[in-house]
Design a protein around this motif. Structure first.
Motif, short mmCIF file in Angstrom:
data_model
loop_
_atom_site.label_atom_id
_atom_site.label_comp_id
_atom_site.label_asym_id
_atom_site.label_seq_id
_atom_site.Cartn_x
_atom_site.Cartn_y
_atom_site.Cartn_z
N TRP A 58 0.83 -1.20 0.00
CA TRP A 58 0.00 0.00 0.00
C TRP A 58 0.87 1.26 0.00
O TRP A 58 0.65 2.18 -0.78
N THR A 59 1.87 1.27 0.88
CA THR A 59 2.72 2.47 1.02
C THR A 59 3.44 2.80 -0.27
O THR A 59 3.36 3.92 -0.80
N LEU A 60 4.17 1.84 -0.81
CA LEU A 60 4.99 2.09 -1.99
C LEU A 60 4.16 2.15 -3.27
O LEU A 60 4.41 2.97 -4.15
N GLY A 61 3.17 1.27 -3.36
CA GLY A 61 2.34 1.25 -4.56
C GLY A 61 1.54 2.53 -4.73
O GLY A 61 1.45 3.08 -5.84
N VAL A 62 0.95 3.00 -3.65
CA VAL A 62 0.17 4.23 -3.73
C VAL A 62 1.08 5.43 -3.97
O VAL A 62 0.79 6.28 -4.83
N THR A 63 2.19 5.52 -3.24
CA THR A 63 3.11 6.64 -3.44
C THR A 63 3.61 6.70 -4.88
O THR A 63 3.75 7.78 -5.46
N GLY A 64 3.84 5.54 -5.49
CA GLY A 64 4.29 5.50 -6.88
C GLY A 64 3.27 6.01 -7.87
O GLY A 64 3.62 6.36 -9.00
N ARG A 65 2.02 6.08 -7.45
CA ARG A 65 0.95 6.58 -8.33
C ARG A 65 0.52 8.00 -7.98
O ARG A 65 -0.43 8.52 -8.56
N LEU A 66 1.21 8.62 -7.04
CA LEU A 66 0.88 9.98 -6.61
C LEU A 66 1.85 10.98 -7.23
O LEU A 66 2.98 10.64 -7.58
N PRO A 67 1.43 12.23 -7.36
CA PRO A 67 2.35 13.27 -7.84
C PRO A 67 3.46 13.51 -6.82
O PRO A 67 3.33 13.09 -5.65
N PRO A 68 4.54 14.17 -7.21
CA PRO A 68 5.68 14.38 -6.30
C PRO A 68 5.33 15.16 -5.05
O PRO A 68 6.08 15.12 -4.06
N THR A 69 4.21 15.85 -5.05
CA THR A 69 3.82 16.68 -3.90
C THR A 69 3.03 15.91 -2.84
O THR A 69 2.61 16.50 -1.84
N VAL A 70 2.82 14.61 -3.04
CA VAL A 70 2.07 13.79 -2.08
C VAL A 70 2.78 12.46 -1.90
O VAL A 70 3.26 11.88 -2.88
N CYS A 71 2.84 11.97 -0.67
CA CYS A 71 3.37 10.62 -0.43
C CYS A 71 2.66 9.99 0.76
O CYS A 71 2.12 10.68 1.62
N VAL A 72 2.68 8.66 0.78
CA VAL A 72 2.20 7.90 1.93
C VAL A 72 3.41 7.57 2.79
O VAL A 72 4.34 6.90 2.33
N ARG A 73 3.42 8.03 4.00
CA ARG A 73 4.56 7.80 4.90
C ARG A 73 4.52 6.42 5.54
O ARG A 73 5.56 5.80 5.78
N TRP A 74 3.33 5.96 5.87
CA TRP A 74 3.17 4.64 6.49
C TRP A 74 1.74 4.14 6.30
O TRP A 74 0.83 4.92 6.03
N CYS A 75 1.58 2.85 6.43
CA CYS A 75 0.27 2.21 6.36
C CYS A 75 0.23 1.09 7.39
O CYS A 75 1.23 0.38 7.58
N MET A 76 -0.90 0.93 8.05
CA MET A 76 -1.03 -0.19 8.98
C MET A 76 -2.50 -0.59 9.12
O MET A 76 -3.40 0.25 9.02
N PRO A 77 -2.76 -1.88 9.28
CA PRO A 77 -4.14 -2.33 9.53
C PRO A 77 -4.61 -1.86 10.90
O PRO A 77 -3.81 -1.79 11.85
N VAL A 78 -5.88 -1.52 11.01
CA VAL A 78 -6.44 -1.06 12.27
C VAL A 78 -7.77 -1.75 12.52
O VAL A 78 -8.37 -2.34 11.62
N ASP A 79 -8.22 -1.66 13.75
CA ASP A 79 -9.51 -2.21 14.13
C ASP A 79 -10.64 -1.52 13.35
O ASP A 79 -10.55 -0.33 13.03
N ASP A 80 -11.70 -2.26 13.08
CA ASP A 80 -12.82 -1.70 12.32
C ASP A 80 -13.48 -0.53 13.03
O ASP A 80 -14.17 0.28 12.40
N ALA A 81 -13.27 -0.39 14.34
CA ALA A 81 -13.87 0.71 15.09
C ALA A 81 -13.07 2.01 14.95
O ALA A 81 -13.56 3.07 15.33
N PHE A 82 -11.86 1.93 14.40
CA PHE A 82 -11.03 3.14 14.28
C PHE A 82 -11.61 4.07 13.23
O PHE A 82 -12.01 3.63 12.15
N HIS A 83 -11.62 5.35 13.54
CA HIS A 83 -12.05 6.37 12.59
C HIS A 83 -11.03 7.52 12.64
O HIS A 83 -10.75 8.05 13.72
#
Length: 257
Positions: A76-101
């Motif tokens: 998710w982190t690298l794949g999404v960042t590779g599809r974003l313009p240079p002005t946006v990046c994903v720093r980290w990704c992690m699974p979370v509980d379904d109750a998280f908002h």
């Protein structure tokens, strides 16, 4: 599966965070959702911790999304960042509980406003710093700002377009510091009103420049009249540093209380 992302972006080329549909202006949300949908091979919609205005940046915006696609956090982190313009990046990704908002689970948000204080406009960093030509007394600004601490009605510092049902917010910390030609204002609250930080900064600049006395900020707060406060500070100096969450969610340390 629900995932949380830490997203960094330069907001200078976007019309704010909120997505306005495929035919609308470029927004960070729409750009991120297109990249996520490409990686997932399915439509993805995200929810964020705090919407930012046009020209405002984020060091670590937190979003969450749901997907049935089987991808590990690194993909998710690298794949999404590779599809974003240079002005946006994903720093980290992690699974979370379904109750998280991303929005409703946050207990605080922190912003920093930075400006260059000198007679000549800056050439470097002009997209991420504002400019104030008048000499500023940062110590006076800091002292005046302490009147804003605590739970208060911030009607004097909200835009007329603010859609929040009420103006009460708990401002937990505000610091004004100078380092050479740079003045920074950091502020943390449980939540913010539309343009609240930029309106606070605009009023503090009047104190720093000597146009208003230090007690003026307290009087503005008590008066609850936006028309009497200072102008809204320029957007490019504002960075959404991070939301903050209870440790129970197991998010990275930078966004944990």
């Amino acid at each position: 599966m629900r995932y949380a992302l830490g997203v960094e972006y330069d907001g200078g080329g976007f019309q704010g965070w909120q997505g306005l549909g495929p035919s609308g202006p470029s927004t960070v949300q729409a750009t991120l959702e297109r990249a996520l949908s490409s990686v997932a091979d399915q439509a993805i919609t995200v929810s964020c911790a705090g919407r930012t205005d046009a020209g405002v940046h984020a060091e670590c915006q937190v979003v969450h999304f749901d997907s049935t696609a089987e991808r590990d956090p690194r993909a998710w982190t690298l794949g999404v960042t590779g599809r974003l313009p240079p002005t946006v990046c994903v720093r980290w990704c992690m699974p979370v509980d379904d109750a998280f908002h991303a929005r409703f689970s946050a207990r605080a948000r922190r912003y920093r406003y930075t400006l260059v204080n000198r007679p000549v406009r800056p050439a470097l960093y002009r997209s991420t710093m504002a400019w104030e030509r008048r000499p500023l007394d940062a110590d006076a600004m800091h002292r005046a700002a302490q009147a804003l601490l605590g739970e208060n009605d911030f009607s004097a510092f909200r835009t007329v377009h603010c859609q929040a049902p009420h103006a009460r917010r708990n401002l937990q910390d505000i610091q004004v510091r100078r380092s050479g030609e740079t003045v920074s204002i950091e502020v943390q609250a449980n939540a913010f009103l539309h343009h609240m930080v930029r309106n606070i900064v605009g009023s503090l600049l009047e104190v720093g420049a000597g146009a208003r006395d230090e007690g003026w900020i307290a009087r503005l707060l008590a008066g609850r009249d936006r028309t009497l406060a200072g102008p809204t500070a320029a957007p490019q100096g504002l960075v959404f540093l991070r939301p903050l969450y209870p440790a129970e969610w197991g998010l990275p340390e930078e966004v944990t209380l």
